[in-house]
Design an enzyme around this catalytic site. Structure first.
Site, PDB file in Angstrom:
ATOM      1  N   THR A 160       0.832  -1.212   0.000  1.00 39.39           N
ATOM      2  CA  THR A 160       0.000   0.000   0.000  1.00 39.39           C
ATOM      3  C   THR A 160       0.860   1.253   0.000  1.00 39.39           C
ATOM      4  O   THR A 160       0.536   2.257  -0.643  1.00 39.39           O
ATOM      5  CB  THR A 160      -0.940  -0.001   1.224  1.00 39.39           C
ATOM      6  OG1 THR A 160      -1.691  -1.214   1.206  1.00 39.39           O
ATOM      7  CG2 THR A 160      -1.878   1.178   1.226  1.00 39.39           C
ATOM      8  N   CYS A 161       1.977   1.182   0.707  1.00 37.00           N
ATOM      9  CA  CYS A 161       2.876   2.335   0.772  1.00 37.00           C
ATOM     10  C   CYS A 161       3.434   2.660  -0.612  1.00 37.00           C
ATOM     11  O   CYS A 161       3.531   3.825  -1.005  1.00 37.00           O
ATOM     12  CB  CYS A 161       4.018   2.057   1.749  1.00 37.00           C
ATOM     13  SG  CYS A 161       3.440   1.597   3.389  1.00 37.00           S
ATOM     14  N   SER A 162       3.786   1.624  -1.371  1.00 40.64           N
ATOM     15  CA  SER A 162       4.400   1.821  -2.691  1.00 40.64           C
ATOM     16  C   SER A 162       3.378   2.120  -3.783  1.00 40.64           C
ATOM     17  O   SER A 162       3.676   2.843  -4.730  1.00 40.64           O
ATOM     18  CB  SER A 162       5.172   0.560  -3.108  1.00 40.64           C
ATOM     19  OG  SER A 162       6.321   0.406  -2.321  1.00 40.64           O
TER      20      SER A 162
END
Ligand code: BEZ
Length: 171
Positions: A47-49
């Site tokens: 999700t961060c990327s």
């Protein structure tokens, strides 16, 4: 946990720049500036990327037009990992990629959480903050009672909507 009106922790971040160490202090990052900081559980995580970091990259121009001097992406990762992630994500100077490898800033913000179940150890809870001259003005903290890794309020669009309202109020 950090509250509105709290001063951010005084920390020296051990970053990597052009193949060398570059120490950066909280004072250098926050004093006299309006800063959006968003913090996430880990470099290279899905999700961060795919969403959290790219959202702030895409909206960085609008966020800065709304009165923000700099945007910081923080993670409890070391400087080598943060630099590699920045390169992988093609981050230029629109977002400052800040490694909090010892977790000192995150701990001081009251945002250090135990991710031992994933083999991650202590990491940052997912949140964003507007920080004015080193003082927390607004927090967008994900719900700690929600299961898993909620991502509902610390996204770039939510922060931008707040900043646009703030700029309108100030006009
Ligand atoms: C994610 O960003 O998707 C993620 C973060 C931490 C652990 C697992 C996944």
């Amino acid at each position: 946990m950090a509250k509105i009106g709290d001063r951010v922790p005084s920390v020296t971040f051990r970053t990597r720049k052009d193949g060398d160490w570059l120490d950066v202090t909280s004072a250098e990052l926050f004093d006299g500036k309006t800063v959006v900081l968003f913090s996430l559980p880990g470099a290279f995580t899905p999700t961060c990327s795919s969403t959290h970091l790219p959202g702030f990259m895409t909206l960085s121009g609008a966020i800065k037009e709304a009165g923000v001097d700099s945007i910081i992406c923080l993670s409890v990762n070391d400087g080598f990992v943060m630099s590699a992630w920045a390169k992988d994500q093609m981050v230029e100077d629109e977002v400052i990629m800040l490694p909090d490898g010892n977790g000192d800033f995150t701990d001081g913000m009251g945002m250090l959480v135990d991710k031992r179940d994933l083999g991650f150890g202590p990491r940052s809870w997912r949140y964003a903050a507007v920080i004015a001259n080193g003082v927390v003005e607004k927090l967008f903290e994900e719900d700690r009672t929600a299961p898993g890794d909620p991502f509902e309020v610390s996204d770039a669009q939510t922060v931008l909507t707040y900043l646009e309202g703030r700029a309108k109020d100030a006009a």
